[in-house]
Design a protein around this motif. Structure first.
Motif, PDB file in Angstrom:
ATOM      1  N   SER A  24       0.797  -1.125   0.078  1.00  0.00           N
ATOM      2  CA  SER A  24       0.011   0.050   0.042  1.00  0.00           C
ATOM      3  C   SER A  24       0.786   1.287  -0.045  1.00  0.00           C
ATOM      4  CB  SER A  24      -0.697   0.028   1.217  1.00  0.00           C
ATOM      5  OG  SER A  24      -1.778  -1.277   1.100  1.00  0.00           O
ATOM      6  N   LEU A  25       2.027   1.078   0.788  1.00  0.00           N
ATOM      7  CA  LEU A  25       2.757   2.433   0.657  1.00  0.00           C
ATOM      8  C   LEU A  25       3.589   2.472  -0.926  1.00  0.00           C
ATOM      9  CD1 LEU A  25       4.532   1.686   4.124  1.00  0.00           C
ATOM     10  CD2 LEU A  25       3.199   3.934   3.515  1.00  0.00           C
ATOM     11  N   TYR A  26       4.055   1.526  -1.376  1.00  0.00           N
ATOM     12  CA  TYR A  26       4.258   1.497  -2.655  1.00  0.00           C
ATOM     13  C   TYR A  26       3.340   2.148  -3.686  1.00  0.00           C
ATOM     14  CZ  TYR A  26       8.546  -1.344  -1.813  1.00  0.00           C
ATOM     15  OH  TYR A  26       9.728  -1.917  -1.215  1.00  0.00           O
ATOM     16  N   LEU A  27       2.007   1.887  -3.380  1.00  0.00           N
ATOM     17  CA  LEU A  27       0.971   2.294  -4.011  1.00  0.00           C
ATOM     18  C   LEU A  27       1.170   3.667  -3.953  1.00  0.00           C
ATOM     19  CD1 LEU A  27      -1.291   1.699  -5.923  1.00  0.00           C
ATOM     20  CD2 LEU A  27      -2.611   0.969  -4.237  1.00  0.00           C
ATOM     21  N   GLN A  28       1.086   3.984  -2.982  1.00  0.00           N
ATOM     22  CA  GLN A  28       0.948   5.803  -2.682  1.00  0.00           C
ATOM     23  C   GLN A  28       1.929   6.167  -2.877  1.00  0.00           C
ATOM     24  OE1 GLN A  28      -0.089   6.139   1.702  1.00  0.00           O
ATOM     25  NE2 GLN A  28      -0.135   8.318   1.769  1.00  0.00           N
ATOM     26  N   ASN A  29       3.296   5.698  -3.006  1.00  0.00           N
ATOM     27  CA  ASN A  29       4.309   6.571  -3.513  1.00  0.00           C
ATOM     28  C   ASN A  29       4.614   6.449  -4.967  1.00  0.00           C
ATOM     29  OD1 ASN A  29       6.505   8.057  -2.644  1.00  0.00           O
ATOM     30  ND2 ASN A  29       8.004   6.284  -3.075  1.00  0.00           N
ATOM     31  N   LYS A  30       3.504   5.995  -5.629  1.00  0.00           N
ATOM     32  CA  LYS A  30       3.416   5.766  -7.195  1.00  0.00           C
ATOM     33  C   LYS A  30       4.441   4.674  -7.731  1.00  0.00           C
ATOM     34  CE  LYS A  30       1.190  10.176  -7.825  1.00  0.00           C
ATOM     35  NZ  LYS A  30      -0.239   9.600  -7.882  1.00  0.00           N
ATOM     36  N   GLU A  31       4.835   3.728  -6.898  1.00  0.00           N
ATOM     37  CA  GLU A  31       5.744   2.731  -7.393  1.00  0.00           C
ATOM     38  C   GLU A  31       4.948   1.304  -7.624  1.00  0.00           C
ATOM     39  OE1 GLU A  31       9.266   2.306  -5.190  1.00  0.00           O
ATOM     40  OE2 GLU A  31       9.005   4.031  -4.026  1.00  0.00           O
ATOM     41  N   PHE A  32       4.176   1.546  -8.980  1.00  0.00           N
ATOM     42  CA  PHE A  32       2.962   0.644  -9.131  1.00  0.00           C
ATOM     43  C   PHE A  32       3.863  -0.944  -9.377  1.00  0.00           C
ATOM     44  CE2 PHE A  32       1.388   4.669 -10.651  1.00  0.00           C
ATOM     45  CZ  PHE A  32       0.760   4.918  -9.596  1.00  0.00           C
ATOM     46  N   ASP A  33       4.646  -1.026 -10.030  1.00  0.00           N
ATOM     47  CA  ASP A  33       5.166  -2.406 -10.260  1.00  0.00           C
ATOM     48  C   ASP A  33       5.693  -3.212  -9.055  1.00  0.00           C
ATOM     49  OD1 ASP A  33       4.559  -2.247 -12.868  1.00  0.00           O
ATOM     50  OD2 ASP A  33       6.619  -1.313 -13.371  1.00  0.00           O
ATOM     51  N   GLN A  34       6.307  -2.304  -8.311  1.00  0.00           N
ATOM     52  CA  GLN A  34       6.769  -2.629  -6.852  1.00  0.00           C
ATOM     53  C   GLN A  34       5.384  -3.136  -5.922  1.00  0.00           C
ATOM     54  OE1 GLN A  34       9.787  -3.712  -6.326  1.00  0.00           O
ATOM     55  NE2 GLN A  34      10.617  -3.239  -4.508  1.00  0.00           N
ATOM     56  N   ALA A  35       4.379  -2.331  -6.135  1.00  0.00           N
ATOM     57  CA  ALA A  35       3.001  -2.343  -5.196  1.00  0.00           C
ATOM     58  C   ALA A  35       2.472  -3.902  -5.861  1.00  0.00           C
ATOM     59  CB  ALA A  35       2.347  -1.174  -5.511  1.00  0.00           C
ATOM     60  N   ILE A  36       2.500  -4.120  -6.951  1.00  0.00           N
ATOM     61  CA  ILE A  36       1.830  -5.178  -7.347  1.00  0.00           C
ATOM     62  C   ILE A  36       2.797  -6.682  -7.017  1.00  0.00           C
ATOM     63  CG2 ILE A  36       1.291  -6.432  -9.440  1.00  0.00           C
ATOM     64  CD1 ILE A  36       0.748  -3.823 -10.646  1.00  0.00           C
ATOM     65  N   THR A  37       3.931  -6.523  -7.190  1.00  0.00           N
ATOM     66  CA  THR A  37       4.737  -7.509  -6.794  1.00  0.00           C
ATOM     67  C   THR A  37       4.533  -7.742  -5.161  1.00  0.00           C
ATOM     68  OG1 THR A  37       6.548  -7.089  -8.334  1.00  0.00           O
ATOM     69  CG2 THR A  37       7.172  -8.372  -6.492  1.00  0.00           C
ATOM     70  N   THR A  38       4.665  -6.836  -4.205  1.00  0.00           N
ATOM     71  CA  THR A  38       4.541  -6.948  -2.871  1.00  0.00           C
ATOM     72  C   THR A  38       3.282  -7.499  -2.590  1.00  0.00           C
ATOM     73  OG1 THR A  38       6.249  -5.208  -2.846  1.00  0.00           O
ATOM     74  CG2 THR A  38       4.792  -5.865  -0.820  1.00  0.00           C
ATOM     75  N   LEU A  39       2.124  -6.726  -3.094  1.00  0.00           N
ATOM     76  CA  LEU A  39       0.782  -7.232  -2.778  1.00  0.00           C
ATOM     77  C   LEU A  39       0.398  -8.690  -3.244  1.00  0.00           C
ATOM     78  CD1 LEU A  39      -1.047  -3.781  -3.838  1.00  0.00           C
ATOM     79  CD2 LEU A  39      -0.757  -4.897  -1.465  1.00  0.00           C
ATOM     80  N   ASN A  40       1.057  -8.952  -4.327  1.00  0.00           N
ATOM     81  CA  ASN A  40       0.973 -10.530  -4.948  1.00  0.00           C
ATOM     82  C   ASN A  40       1.313 -11.486  -3.767  1.00  0.00           C
ATOM     83  OD1 ASN A  40      -0.411 -10.517  -7.382  1.00  0.00           O
ATOM     84  ND2 ASN A  40       1.557  -9.753  -8.479  1.00  0.00           N
ATOM     85  N   LYS A  41       2.514 -11.015  -3.091  1.00  0.00           N
ATOM     86  CA  LYS A  41       3.240 -11.870  -2.006  1.00  0.00           C
ATOM     87  C   LYS A  41       2.133 -11.760  -1.099  1.00  0.00           C
ATOM     88  CE  LYS A  41       6.501 -13.730   0.587  1.00  0.00           C
ATOM     89  NZ  LYS A  41       6.871 -15.077   0.463  1.00  0.00           N
ATOM     90  N   ALA A  42       1.727 -10.806  -0.453  1.00  0.00           N
ATOM     91  CA  ALA A  42       0.700 -10.750   0.653  1.00  0.00           C
ATOM     92  C   ALA A  42      -0.706 -11.662   0.029  1.00  0.00           C
ATOM     93  CB  ALA A  42       0.243  -9.304   0.781  1.00  0.00           C
ATOM     94  N   GLN A  43      -1.159 -11.701  -1.196  1.00  0.00           N
ATOM     95  CA  GLN A  43      -2.075 -12.525  -1.503  1.00  0.00           C
ATOM     96  C   GLN A  43      -1.782 -14.070  -1.253  1.00  0.00           C
ATOM     97  OE1 GLN A  43      -3.286 -12.335  -5.397  1.00  0.00           O
ATOM     98  NE2 GLN A  43      -5.483 -13.061  -5.154  1.00  0.00           N
ATOM     99  N   THR A  44      -0.463 -14.399  -1.724  1.00  0.00           N
ATOM    100  CA  THR A  44       0.178 -15.799  -1.672  1.00  0.00           C
ATOM    101  C   THR A  44      -0.121 -16.171  -0.168  1.00  0.00           C
ATOM    102  OG1 THR A  44       1.485 -15.656  -3.376  1.00  0.00           O
ATOM    103  CG2 THR A  44       1.952 -17.113  -2.069  1.00  0.00           C
ATOM    104  N   LEU A  45       0.307 -15.290   0.730  1.00  0.00           N
ATOM    105  CA  LEU A  45       0.253 -15.935   1.945  1.00  0.00           C
ATOM    106  C   LEU A  45      -1.219 -15.916   2.799  1.00  0.00           C
ATOM    107  CD1 LEU A  45       3.166 -13.345   3.441  1.00  0.00           C
ATOM    108  CD2 LEU A  45       3.156 -16.030   3.134  1.00  0.00           C
ATOM    109  N   ASN A  46      -2.111 -15.164   1.910  1.00  0.00           N
ATOM    110  CA  ASN A  46      -3.482 -15.217   2.574  1.00  0.00           C
ATOM    111  C   ASN A  46      -4.301 -14.798   1.521  1.00  0.00           C
ATOM    112  OD1 ASN A  46      -5.820 -15.123   3.897  1.00  0.00           O
ATOM    113  ND2 ASN A  46      -5.169 -13.540   5.268  1.00  0.00           N
TER     114      ASN A  46
END
Length: 288
Positions: free
Chosen positions: A86-108
Motif C-alpha cells: 500500500s505504501l508503494y502504491l501511495q508512492n506511485k511505485e506501481f510495479d513494486q506495489a503489485i509484486t509486494t501485494l501478490n506476495k501478501a495474497q499468496t500468504l493469505n
C-alpha cells in the motif's frame, strides 16, 4: 598377553576422545546463534505500526523504510506485506506495489484488502480489466464495502461501461447514503452522456450531503454558469476553489475522472476573469 587386549583397547579408545590429536582441534568453534522468531516477528509488527502512523501524516519515505524492514522480520505476515504494498502504491511505485501485494495474497488469499489494493494498482497502470477482476474478487469476500463498489464503478467508467458503472455507484450509496463521491461520479457520467439536468441533480445531492465537497460544487458551478445563471455560477465556483484550489488544475480534474466535455467547460470557466482574480487573491493571502 591376550587377556589384556580388551583392556588396552578400552584405554586407547578413551585416550582418543580425551586427548586432541592435533593443534587444529583447538581451533575456535563459534556458538550457534539461537534465533527467537516470535520476538523478531513482534519487532516487525511494531515497525509496521510505526510505518502506518507515519503514513497517516504522509511521511511516506520513512514509513517505507520501516515497512521494508518489517517484512524481513515478519515474512509470513500477510498484513505487513499488504502495508508495504500500500505504501508503494501511495508512492506511485506501481510495479513494486503489485509484486509486494501478490506476495501478501499468496500468504493469505482471503485478505480482501489486498485484493482491493491490487485493483487500485492495476487501475493506476490503466489495466482497467485487471483492476475489475481484483475488485470483484475482493467484493466476493467483502460484498458490502462501499469503497470497493465505488472503485469497481470507476473501472467500468474508464472502459465506458456506463450502465455497469452507475449500478456499482448506486450499490455504494445503498451501503452508505452519505457516500457523496459515488453520487458525484454518477453526475460525471450523466454529463458525459449529455444529460445535463440529470448531472446537476446528482451534484446538488452530493453538495447537500457535504457542503465542503469542492468537486461536486465546482461541477455544479460550471453547469449553473452554462445555464445562464452567471452570478450564481461564479459564486459557487469561487467557493469551491476556496475549499480546495487543486480543482483549478485541469490535470487534477482529469485524474478525478472528469470527461472531455466537462474538462472543456472547466477550462473556459477557470479562465473567466472573476475566477482568475479569486485564485490570485487566494495565492496572495497570508498562510494562517
Amino acid at each position: 598377553m591376550a587377556k589384556y587386549i580388551g583392556y588396552v583397547s578400552i584405554l586407547v579408545a578413551c585416550s582418543l576422545w580425551s586427548i586432541p590429536s592435533s593443534a587444529h582441534a583447538q581451533a575456535f568453534i563459534p556458538h550457534r546463534v539461537q534465533i527467537d522468531n516470535a520476538k523478531l516477528e513482534k519487532q516487525g509488527l511494531s515497525l509496521a505500526g510505526e510505518a502506518a502512523q507515519l503514513a497517516r501524516f504522509e511521511q511516506i519515505e520513512p514509513a517505507l523504510l520501516r515497512a521494508e524492514l518489517a517484512v524481513k522480520l515478519a515474512p509470513q505476515n500477510d498484513k505487513v506485506w499488504w502495508l508495504l504494498g500500500s505504501l508503494y502504491l501511495q508512492n506511485k511505485e506501481f510495479d513494486q506495489a503489485i509484486t509486494t501485494l501478490n506476495k501478501a495474497q499468496t500468504l493469505n488469499p482471503k485478505n480482501a484488502e489486498v485484493l482491493f489494493s491490487l485493483g487500485s494498482a492495476k487501475f493506476q497502470k490503466k489495466d482497467y480489466q485487471g483492476s475489475i477482476n481484483h475488485y470483484q474478487a475482493g467484493l466476493k469476500l467483502k460484498p458490502n464495502y462501499s469503497g470497493g463498489l465505488f472503485d469497481l464503478g470507476n473501472a467500468y467508467y474508464m472502459l465506458n461501461k456506463f450502465p455497469e458503472a452507475i449500478a456499482q455507484f448506486n450499490l455504494a450509496v445503498k451501503q452508505d447514503q452519505k457516500f457523496w463521491p459515488a453520487i458525484n461520479n454518477i453526475g460525471l457520467i450523466k454529463h458525459q452522456q449529455g444529460d445535463i439536468s440529470g448531472a446537476i441533480k446528482q451534484w446538488q445531492t452530493a453538495v447537500n450531503i457535504d457542503k465542503k465537497a469542492a468537486e461536486p460544487l465546482l461541477a455544479l458551478a460550471i453547469a449553473t454558469y452554462n445555464k445562464g445563471e452567471i452570478q450564481q455560477g461564479l459564486k459557487m465556483g469561487v467557493s469551491a476553489l476556496r475549499i480546495d484550489s487543486r480543482y483549478a488544475d485541469l490535470d487534477f480534474l482529469k485524474e478525478n475522472l472528469w470527461g472531455e466535455r466537462l474538462l472543456l467547460e472547466a477550462k473556459k470557466f477557470l479562465g473567466l476573469p472573476e475566477i482568475k482574480s479569486a485564485l490570485q487573491q487566494q495565492r496572495e493571502a497570508p498562510t494562517p
